[in-house]
Structure formats: structure tokens, C-alpha cells
Scaffold this active site. Sequence first.
Site, PDB file in Angstrom:
ATOM      1  N   CYS A 146       3.987  -2.236   5.347  1.00 40.52           N
ATOM      2  CA  CYS A 146       3.703  -2.836   4.035  1.00 40.52           C
ATOM      3  C   CYS A 146       3.799  -4.346   4.210  1.00 40.52           C
ATOM      4  O   CYS A 146       4.746  -4.841   4.836  1.00 40.52           O
ATOM      5  CB  CYS A 146       4.725  -2.362   2.994  1.00 40.52           C
ATOM      6  SG  CYS A 146       4.673  -3.321   1.463  1.00 40.52           S
TER       7      CYS A 146
ATOM      8  N   HIS B 273       0.082  -6.879  -2.569  1.00 47.55           N
ATOM      9  CA  HIS B 273       1.081  -5.934  -2.080  1.00 47.55           C
ATOM     10  C   HIS B 273       0.374  -4.641  -1.678  1.00 47.55           C
ATOM     11  O   HIS B 273      -0.124  -3.918  -2.541  1.00 47.55           O
ATOM     12  CB  HIS B 273       2.093  -5.679  -3.215  1.00 47.55           C
ATOM     13  CG  HIS B 273       3.200  -4.756  -2.849  1.00 47.55           C
ATOM     14  ND1 HIS B 273       4.049  -4.222  -3.800  1.00 47.55           N
ATOM     15  CD2 HIS B 273       3.619  -4.251  -1.649  1.00 47.55           C
ATOM     16  CE1 HIS B 273       4.939  -3.441  -3.200  1.00 47.55           C
ATOM     17  NE2 HIS B 273       4.688  -3.438  -1.908  1.00 47.55           N
TER      18      HIS B 273
ATOM     19  N   GLU C 169      11.483   7.113  -2.201  1.00 45.96           N
ATOM     20  CA  GLU C 169      11.124   5.810  -1.616  1.00 45.96           C
ATOM     21  C   GLU C 169       9.631   5.817  -1.289  1.00 45.96           C
ATOM     22  O   GLU C 169       9.185   6.559  -0.428  1.00 45.96           O
ATOM     23  CB  GLU C 169      11.962   5.555  -0.365  1.00 45.96           C
ATOM     24  CG  GLU C 169      11.523   4.366   0.451  1.00 45.96           C
ATOM     25  CD  GLU C 169      11.331   3.100  -0.353  1.00 45.96           C
ATOM     26  OE1 GLU C 169      12.302   2.612  -0.939  1.00 45.96           O
ATOM     27  OE2 GLU C 169      10.170   2.600  -0.406  1.00 45.96           O
ATOM     28  N   LYS C 170       8.878   4.969  -1.992  1.00 49.66           N
ATOM     29  CA  LYS C 170       7.409   4.996  -1.903  1.00 49.66           C
ATOM     30  C   LYS C 170       6.834   4.541  -0.572  1.00 49.66           C
ATOM     31  O   LYS C 170       5.666   4.770  -0.294  1.00 49.66           O
ATOM     32  CB  LYS C 170       6.794   4.178  -3.029  1.00 49.66           C
ATOM     33  CG  LYS C 170       7.110   2.691  -2.982  1.00 49.66           C
ATOM     34  CD  LYS C 170       6.441   1.969  -4.133  1.00 49.66           C
ATOM     35  CE  LYS C 170       6.824   0.512  -4.189  1.00 49.66           C
ATOM     36  NZ  LYS C 170       7.994   0.263  -5.026  1.00 49.66           N
ATOM     37  N   HIS C 171       7.612   3.905   0.278  1.00 51.53           N
ATOM     38  CA  HIS C 171       7.074   3.400   1.546  1.00 51.53           C
ATOM     39  C   HIS C 171       7.113   4.398   2.690  1.00 51.53           C
ATOM     40  O   HIS C 171       6.484   4.174   3.721  1.00 51.53           O
ATOM     41  CB  HIS C 171       7.827   2.141   1.970  1.00 51.53           C
ATOM     42  CG  HIS C 171       7.558   0.979   1.088  1.00 51.53           C
ATOM     43  ND1 HIS C 171       8.351   0.683   0.014  1.00 51.53           N
ATOM     44  CD2 HIS C 171       6.557   0.073   1.098  1.00 51.53           C
ATOM     45  CE1 HIS C 171       7.862  -0.383  -0.606  1.00 51.53           C
ATOM     46  NE2 HIS C 171       6.769  -0.768   0.029  1.00 51.53           N
TER      47      HIS C 171
ATOM     48  N   HIS D  79       2.299   3.729  -4.184  1.00 50.33           N
ATOM     49  CA  HIS D  79       2.453   2.358  -3.713  1.00 50.33           C
ATOM     50  C   HIS D  79       1.365   1.525  -4.391  1.00 50.33           C
ATOM     51  O   HIS D  79       0.242   2.009  -4.556  1.00 50.33           O
ATOM     52  CB  HIS D  79       2.313   2.292  -2.191  1.00 50.33           C
ATOM     53  CG  HIS D  79       2.710   0.977  -1.626  1.00 50.33           C
ATOM     54  ND1 HIS D  79       1.825  -0.066  -1.513  1.00 50.33           N
ATOM     55  CD2 HIS D  79       3.905   0.522  -1.184  1.00 50.33           C
ATOM     56  CE1 HIS D  79       2.472  -1.104  -1.008  1.00 50.33           C
ATOM     57  NE2 HIS D  79       3.727  -0.775  -0.798  1.00 50.33           N
TER      58      HIS D  79
ATOM     59  N   HIS E 137       7.177  -5.203   2.389  1.00 50.84           N
ATOM     60  CA  HIS E 137       8.410  -4.462   2.647  1.00 50.84           C
ATOM     61  C   HIS E 137       8.587  -3.981   4.085  1.00 50.84           C
ATOM     62  O   HIS E 137       9.486  -3.197   4.366  1.00 50.84           O
ATOM     63  CB  HIS E 137       8.517  -3.298   1.673  1.00 50.84           C
ATOM     64  CG  HIS E 137       8.549  -3.747   0.242  1.00 50.84           C
ATOM     65  ND1 HIS E 137       7.484  -3.616  -0.610  1.00 50.84           N
ATOM     66  CD2 HIS E 137       9.519  -4.385  -0.451  1.00 50.84           C
ATOM     67  CE1 HIS E 137       7.791  -4.136  -1.780  1.00 50.84           C
ATOM     68  NE2 HIS E 137       9.017  -4.616  -1.722  1.00 50.84           N
TER      69      HIS E 137
HETATM   70 FE   FE2 Z   1       5.464  -2.288  -0.427  1.00 48.79          FE
END
Ligand code: FE2
Length: 131
Positions: A116, A52, A16-18, A46, A119
Site C-alpha cells: 500500500c 491511497h 485489517e483491510k491490508h 481498501h 501503509h
Molecule cells: Fe492503505
Amino acid sequence: MKSLHDVVKSADWKSEKHVPVIDAPESAKAGDWVEVSATVGKEIAHPNTTEHHICWIALHFVPDGASISYELGRFEFSAHGQSAKGANEGPAFTDSRVSIRARLLVPGTLFATTYCNIHGLWESSRRITLA
Ligand code: FE2
């Protein structure tokens, strides 16, 4: 919903990139300066574009047995390629990584939180013991 905590997300940073990845020694000598970094997108990048991007990362320390956190630092990422020419046409972009030095006198847990713009809020933690 009872509190903001209900919408703070966490997951395995490898998928999960966040999730902010905290890099710090597992153990240190009490009172020594230690390097602490937090990276969003360490394993899976990210985007960090005008549309974004990661807005900020904050690092907190919670000593063992404490009921409050101590903010170690907070960094805002402001350049995301925005420009009068248009989105992503600007001359500067920032990556979502921050590094600080901290001097800890008691063991505890480091927390990283990040936001983010699409997100939402994410967090992670990492224990640090002291000798
Ligand atoms: Fe994001």
C-alpha cells in the site's frame, strides 16, 4: 532494524483491510491446475484512490522443506483515478484482486505480499496439501 522482514505486517484479514486474502483449495491433486487468488480488502474495502491505493500483489510458493520461495506471479495495479483534471478525476480505477492458475507438484505454503502506498508491506500465507 536487521532486514526488510522487520517491517512486513500481518494481521487477521477480517479486521485489517491490508492483509491479502489467499483463496485456493486446501488440497489438490498433484499436477492439476488450481485457481489461486489474492484480494486486498476482501472483508473491509481498501480505498484504492489516487492518494491511497494498493500498488502490487505478488504470490509465492514455498515447497515443504525448501529454503527458497518460487514466485508464481506479480501484478501491478496502475490505474487509481489519476488524471490531468486532478486526483480521482480519471476514467479508470483498479481493484486490488488478482487471480492465477498454478500447477503444483509438491505440497507447501502459498504466500501473498502486497504494498500500500501509505501503509507499507503486508503478507499472508495459506497451506496447500496435495493428494
Ligand atoms: Fe492503505
